[in-house]
Write a protein that holds these residues in place. Structure first.
Motif, PDB file in Angstrom:
ATOM      1  N   GLU A 299       0.835  -1.202   0.000  1.00  8.93           N
ATOM      2  CA  GLU A 299       0.000   0.000   0.000  1.00  8.93           C
ATOM      3  C   GLU A 299       0.875   1.260   0.000  1.00  8.93           C
ATOM      4  OE1 GLU A 299      -2.007   0.700   3.576  1.00  8.93           O
ATOM      5  OE2 GLU A 299      -3.093   2.394   2.685  1.00  8.93           O
ATOM      6  N   TYR A 300       1.965   1.234   0.773  1.00 13.63           N
ATOM      7  CA  TYR A 300       2.904   2.373   0.769  1.00 13.63           C
ATOM      8  C   TYR A 300       3.413   2.615  -0.654  1.00 13.63           C
ATOM      9  CZ  TYR A 300       3.444   2.331   5.928  1.00 13.63           C
ATOM     10  OH  TYR A 300       3.247   2.400   7.288  1.00 13.63           O
ATOM     11  N   ARG A 301       3.732   1.514  -1.326  1.00 13.74           N
ATOM     12  CA  ARG A 301       4.280   1.615  -2.695  1.00 13.74           C
ATOM     13  C   ARG A 301       3.344   2.406  -3.611  1.00 13.74           C
ATOM     14  NH1 ARG A 301       8.495   1.598  -4.186  1.00 13.74           N
ATOM     15  NH2 ARG A 301      10.118   0.287  -3.405  1.00 13.74           N
ATOM     16  N   ARG A 302       2.043   2.250  -3.375  1.00 16.30           N
ATOM     17  CA  ARG A 302       1.086   2.960  -4.237  1.00 16.30           C
ATOM     18  C   ARG A 302       1.126   4.470  -3.994  1.00 16.30           C
ATOM     19  NH1 ARG A 302      -1.769  -1.878  -3.443  1.00 16.30           N
ATOM     20  NH2 ARG A 302      -2.995  -1.162  -1.669  1.00 16.30           N
ATOM     21  N   HIS A 303       1.748   4.890  -2.907  1.00 19.96           N
ATOM     22  CA  HIS A 303       1.817   6.328  -2.616  1.00 19.96           C
ATOM     23  C   HIS A 303       3.154   6.952  -2.973  1.00 19.96           C
ATOM     24  CE1 HIS A 303      -1.626   5.159  -0.121  1.00 19.96           C
ATOM     25  NE2 HIS A 303      -2.012   6.409  -0.279  1.00 19.96           N
ATOM     26  N   VAL A 304       4.124   6.160  -3.449  1.00 17.91           N
ATOM     27  CA  VAL A 304       5.439   6.767  -3.689  1.00 17.91           C
ATOM     28  C   VAL A 304       5.370   7.727  -4.873  1.00 17.91           C
ATOM     29  CG1 VAL A 304       6.693   4.780  -2.765  1.00 17.91           C
ATOM     30  CG2 VAL A 304       6.428   5.031  -5.240  1.00 17.91           C
ATOM     31  N   ASP A 305       6.309   8.647  -4.864  1.00 18.91           N
ATOM     32  CA  ASP A 305       6.343   9.685  -5.883  1.00 18.91           C
ATOM     33  C   ASP A 305       7.766   9.687  -6.446  1.00 18.91           C
ATOM     34  OD1 ASP A 305       6.626  12.051  -7.246  1.00 18.91           O
ATOM     35  OD2 ASP A 305       5.690  13.298  -5.711  1.00 18.91           O
ATOM     36  N   THR A 306       7.923   9.066  -7.624  1.00 12.96           N
ATOM     37  CA  THR A 306       9.286   8.867  -8.139  1.00 12.96           C
ATOM     38  C   THR A 306       9.919  10.181  -8.614  1.00 12.96           C
ATOM     39  OG1 THR A 306       8.271   8.104 -10.175  1.00 12.96           O
ATOM     40  CG2 THR A 306       9.148   6.423  -8.724  1.00 12.96           C
ATOM     41  N   GLU A 307       9.103  11.120  -9.077  1.00 11.46           N
ATOM     42  CA  GLU A 307       9.695  12.407  -9.479  1.00 11.46           C
ATOM     43  C   GLU A 307      10.304  13.103  -8.247  1.00 11.46           C
ATOM     44  OE1 GLU A 307       7.413  16.021 -10.466  1.00 11.46           O
ATOM     45  OE2 GLU A 307       8.532  16.040 -12.353  1.00 11.46           O
ATOM     46  N   SER A 308       9.586  13.054  -7.141  1.00 12.27           N
ATOM     47  CA  SER A 308      10.134  13.637  -5.913  1.00 12.27           C
ATOM     48  C   SER A 308      11.389  12.890  -5.467  1.00 12.27           C
ATOM     49  CB  SER A 308       9.098  13.592  -4.785  1.00 12.27           C
ATOM     50  OG  SER A 308       8.017  14.418  -5.095  1.00 12.27           O
ATOM     51  N   ALA A 309      11.400  11.578  -5.686  1.00 14.09           N
ATOM     52  CA  ALA A 309      12.588  10.796  -5.314  1.00 14.09           C
ATOM     53  C   ALA A 309      13.797  11.277  -6.121  1.00 14.09           C
ATOM     54  CB  ALA A 309      12.349   9.311  -5.548  1.00 14.09           C
ATOM     55  N   LEU A 310      13.577  11.569  -7.398  1.00 14.20           N
ATOM     56  CA  LEU A 310      14.695  12.048  -8.221  1.00 14.20           C
ATOM     57  C   LEU A 310      15.083  13.485  -7.836  1.00 14.20           C
ATOM     58  CD1 LEU A 310      13.801  10.502 -11.707  1.00 14.20           C
ATOM     59  CD2 LEU A 310      15.476   9.693 -10.024  1.00 14.20           C
ATOM     60  N   ALA A 311      14.119  14.257  -7.375  1.00 13.11           N
ATOM     61  CA  ALA A 311      14.445  15.612  -6.886  1.00 13.11           C
ATOM     62  C   ALA A 311      15.332  15.504  -5.635  1.00 13.11           C
ATOM     63  CB  ALA A 311      13.171  16.387  -6.574  1.00 13.11           C
ATOM     64  N   LEU A 312      15.003  14.533  -4.781  1.00 15.66           N
ATOM     65  CA  LEU A 312      15.798  14.304  -3.564  1.00 15.66           C
ATOM     66  C   LEU A 312      17.205  13.842  -3.947  1.00 15.66           C
ATOM     67  CD1 LEU A 312      15.745  14.091  -0.447  1.00 15.66           C
ATOM     68  CD2 LEU A 312      14.791  11.805  -0.689  1.00 15.66           C
ATOM     69  N   PHE A 313      17.255  12.873  -4.845  1.00 17.46           N
ATOM     70  CA  PHE A 313      18.550  12.335  -5.282  1.00 17.46           C
ATOM     71  C   PHE A 313      19.400  13.443  -5.929  1.00 17.46           C
ATOM     72  CE2 PHE A 313      21.261  10.256  -8.445  1.00 17.46           C
ATOM     73  CZ  PHE A 313      21.916   9.335  -7.639  1.00 17.46           C
ATOM     74  N   GLY A 314      18.770  14.277  -6.752  1.00 22.36           N
ATOM     75  CA  GLY A 314      19.489  15.386  -7.387  1.00 22.36           C
ATOM     76  C   GLY A 314      20.067  16.329  -6.343  1.00 22.36           C
ATOM     77  N   GLY A 315      19.282  16.576  -5.300  1.00 19.56           N
ATOM     78  CA  GLY A 315      19.751  17.459  -4.230  1.00 19.56           C
ATOM     79  C   GLY A 315      20.948  16.873  -3.497  1.00 19.56           C
ATOM     80  N   TRP A 316      20.892  15.552  -3.229  1.00 13.62           N
ATOM     81  CA  TRP A 316      22.025  14.918  -2.534  1.00 13.62           C
ATOM     82  C   TRP A 316      23.297  14.965  -3.375  1.00 13.62           C
ATOM     83  CZ3 TRP A 316      19.078   9.710  -1.459  1.00 13.62           C
ATOM     84  CH2 TRP A 316      18.288   9.857  -0.305  1.00 13.62           C
ATOM     85  N   THR A 317      23.126  14.602  -4.663  1.00  9.32           N
ATOM     86  CA  THR A 317      24.310  14.287  -5.471  1.00  9.32           C
ATOM     87  C   THR A 317      24.733  15.400  -6.413  1.00  9.32           C
ATOM     88  OG1 THR A 317      22.884  13.363  -7.175  1.00  9.32           O
ATOM     89  CG2 THR A 317      23.712  11.825  -5.514  1.00  9.32           C
ATOM     90  N   GLY A 318      23.850  16.370  -6.677  1.00 12.77           N
ATOM     91  CA  GLY A 318      24.162  17.383  -7.683  1.00 12.77           C
ATOM     92  C   GLY A 318      23.961  16.863  -9.098  1.00 12.77           C
ATOM     93  N   VAL A 319      23.384  15.655  -9.250  1.00 10.93           N
ATOM     94  CA  VAL A 319      23.206  15.062 -10.584  1.00 10.93           C
ATOM     95  C   VAL A 319      21.728  15.156 -10.985  1.00 10.93           C
ATOM     96  CG1 VAL A 319      23.354  12.915 -11.907  1.00 10.93           C
ATOM     97  CG2 VAL A 319      25.144  13.495 -10.265  1.00 10.93           C
ATOM     98  N   ASP A 320      21.473  15.790 -12.134  1.00  6.96           N
ATOM     99  CA  ASP A 320      20.101  16.016 -12.608  1.00  6.96           C
ATOM    100  C   ASP A 320      19.674  14.872 -13.525  1.00  6.96           C
ATOM    101  OD1 ASP A 320      17.714  16.948 -13.526  1.00  6.96           O
ATOM    102  OD2 ASP A 320      18.537  18.695 -14.581  1.00  6.96           O
ATOM    103  N   LEU A 321      18.723  14.066 -13.067  1.00  9.35           N
ATOM    104  CA  LEU A 321      18.261  12.934 -13.890  1.00  9.35           C
ATOM    105  C   LEU A 321      16.939  13.259 -14.586  1.00  9.35           C
ATOM    106  CD1 LEU A 321      19.188   9.957 -11.512  1.00  9.35           C
ATOM    107  CD2 LEU A 321      20.359  10.664 -13.605  1.00  9.35           C
TER     108      LEU A 321
END
Ligand SMILES: Cc1cc2nc3c(=O)[nH]c(=O)nc-3n(C[C@H](O)[C@H](O)[C@H](O)COP(=O)(O)O)c2cc1C
Length: 456
Positions: A299-321
């Motif tokens: 059920e949690y999986r149905r609420h994930v937001d992959t665009e936000s996940a990439l925004a988070l990852f971009g913030g950590w790493t400086g890499v824009d996906l």
């Protein structure tokens, strides 16, 4: 079965989305109230009852604006934004608890040591020695730009500067105002004894602090020191200063590699291999049975937001996906951001090739750590396995649905940990250093900070 008790920190942040993008939309999420002080005092009470040794509050002095070349995805997803100041809430949380420690993050790249020493000493007084400091060098260009700089100080140089920063802090905490300096002796008409206050006379490559600390240190003098650098320069810094180190890795193998590096490094410095406590990130999804826990996770999986996940990852790493082909493999590039975050999905991934899609789905629940799903017995078995295979001292527990999953931890996992004798309980009046390291309230004598100590 391991005999070593499991130390628990909760890993949280005063934001709508910390490590699990999209989960703020789950019906059990309470984060709509994260700007209310009562949200945080309730979290503190919950954690204390659940046997946590401390609440570790992450913080960043910038906005994640790498993904898509801007911050829109960050805004939409509430990705570590809007962001409250964690230091402000600590006294209120301390006032409703007796044993819980508070690990607060403060950046040595952007805060002045002279003033930060006063803030941390104030918190150490107000919490009766329950404050810990997560020392960070920060990794965001957006922070640098808004704090008066053109861009970030280069990665390794940030740590060189941080070494001198720590020297200033040790001098202010340990070497300026002696224990017993504050006499408050009305008869003698002496509040502070001038003979026990010393100018620190610091003059270095980065900082000049000739005078004395603004406030007398609290019960711990130097607050308990947390650190989470994982690059090779970051690890050197951690070995030189940290008393507790936080890791974040998806497999026991990767975490074990870091743990061995830390313990070998301590030995090379002539310190005991267990002089530093090591915690790794874990997100727990627990229910009465394994099946129910799995259903909850689905059920949690149905609420994930992959665009936000990439925004988070971009913030950590400086890499824009943004716009990257979902099935494209990830590649390592050295950046001035958080180097270990990118390395854990590339050079340190043990031969696994991560695609952009895999990454977004993995990061979307629990950031870069494992998600442990199951009944209380299954979860505790898995925690024990991690303890044995990685030689860590405990976990940095992150909640996917906040604060519900912290409450669920207390309701389901804590009784099982207590039943197996794996939790150490705190005592009122004990400092967070003593609870974490068992070595009394002050820095250990073999810690470099102790060498700056002036004693009566
Ligand atoms: C569990 C964990 C928590 C962290 N919390 C923060 C934080 O609150 N603020 C911050 O600026 N960096 C935080 N970091 C990042 C580290 O302090 C460090 O900047 C990062 O690991 C990059 O350093 P490195 O290049 O040496 O690995 C955290 C890292 C980990 C693993």
């Amino acid at each position: 079965m391991t005999q070593k008790p499991i130390q628990l920190n909760a890993f949280d942040m005063m934001v709508p989305v910390h490590q699990s993008p999209g989960l703020w939309r789950h019906p059990e999420s309470g984060v709509a109230d994260f700007t209310r002080l009562s949200y945080w005092t309730n979290v503190a009470r919950t954690l204390e009852e659940a046997g946590f040794a401390s609440l570790f509050l992450a913080d960043i002095p910038g906005v994640y604006d790498v993904y898509g070349g801007g911050a829109d995805a960050t805004y939409r997803g509430g990705v570590q934004f809007p962001l409250l100041d964690p230091l402000v809430a600590i006294p209120a949380m301390a006032a409703v608890t007796q044993t819980l420690g508070f690990g607060v993050t403060a950046s040595v790249t952007y805060e002045q040591p002279y003033l930060l020493a006063r803030t941390l000493s104030t918190l150490d007084h107000f919490t009766d020695g329950r404050v810990a400091w997560n020392i960070v060098t920060s990794y965001q260009d957006s922070a640098a730009r808004n704090l008066g700089m053109q861009g970030q100080i280069p990665h390794d140089e940030r740590y060189d500067r941080a070494d001198e920063y720590m020297e200033v802090m040790y001098k202010l905490f340990e070497g300026s105002i002696e224990p017993g300096a504050v006499r408050a002796d009305a008869e003698a008409n002496v509040f502070v004894d001038p003979a026990k206050v010393h100018d620190i006379e610091h003059s270095g490559a980065f900082f000049s602090v000739p005078g004395q600390a603004l406030t007398a240190p609290g019960p711990q003098r130097t607050p308990l020191l947390f650190q989470a650098g994982s690059s090779s320069r970051g690890q050197q810094f951690a070995l030189d200063h940290a008393e507790a180190i936080f890791l974040s890795g998806g497999t026991t193998k990767l975490v074990r590699r870091w743990v061995d590096g830390i313990r070998d490094g301590l030995e090379e410095r002539g310190r005991p291999r267990d002089a530093v406590k090591i915690f790794t990130l874990a997100t727990i999804v627990v229910a009465d049975t394994d099946e129910e826990a799995q259903q909850r996770f689905d059920e949690y999986r149905r609420h994930v937001d992959t665009e936000s996940a990439l925004a988070l990852f971009g913030g950590w790493t400086g890499v824009d996906l943004a716009g990257a082909e979902p099935d494209a493999p990830l590649e390592y590039v050295a950046t001035d951001a958080n180097q270990s975050a990118l390395a854990s999905f590339t050079t340190l991934s043990d031969g696994t090739t991560w695609t952009v899609r895999d990454l977004a789905e993995f990061v979307a629940i629990g950031g870069r750590g494992p998600v442990i799903i199951g009944s209380p017995a299954t979860v505790v078995d898995e925690l024990e396995r991690w303890m044995q295979e990685t030689d860590i001292d405990g976990f940095n527990v992150s909640a996917a649905v906040r604060p519900a999953d912290l409450e669920r931890f207390g309701r389901f996992v804590t009784p099982e940990l207590r039943r197996r004798g794996l939790l150490t309980e705190g005592e009122a009046g004990q400092t967070v250093r003593d609870r974490t390291l068992g070595s009394g309230p002050w820095l250990a004598d073999d810690h470099q900070g102790a060498s700056y100590r002036v004693s009566p």
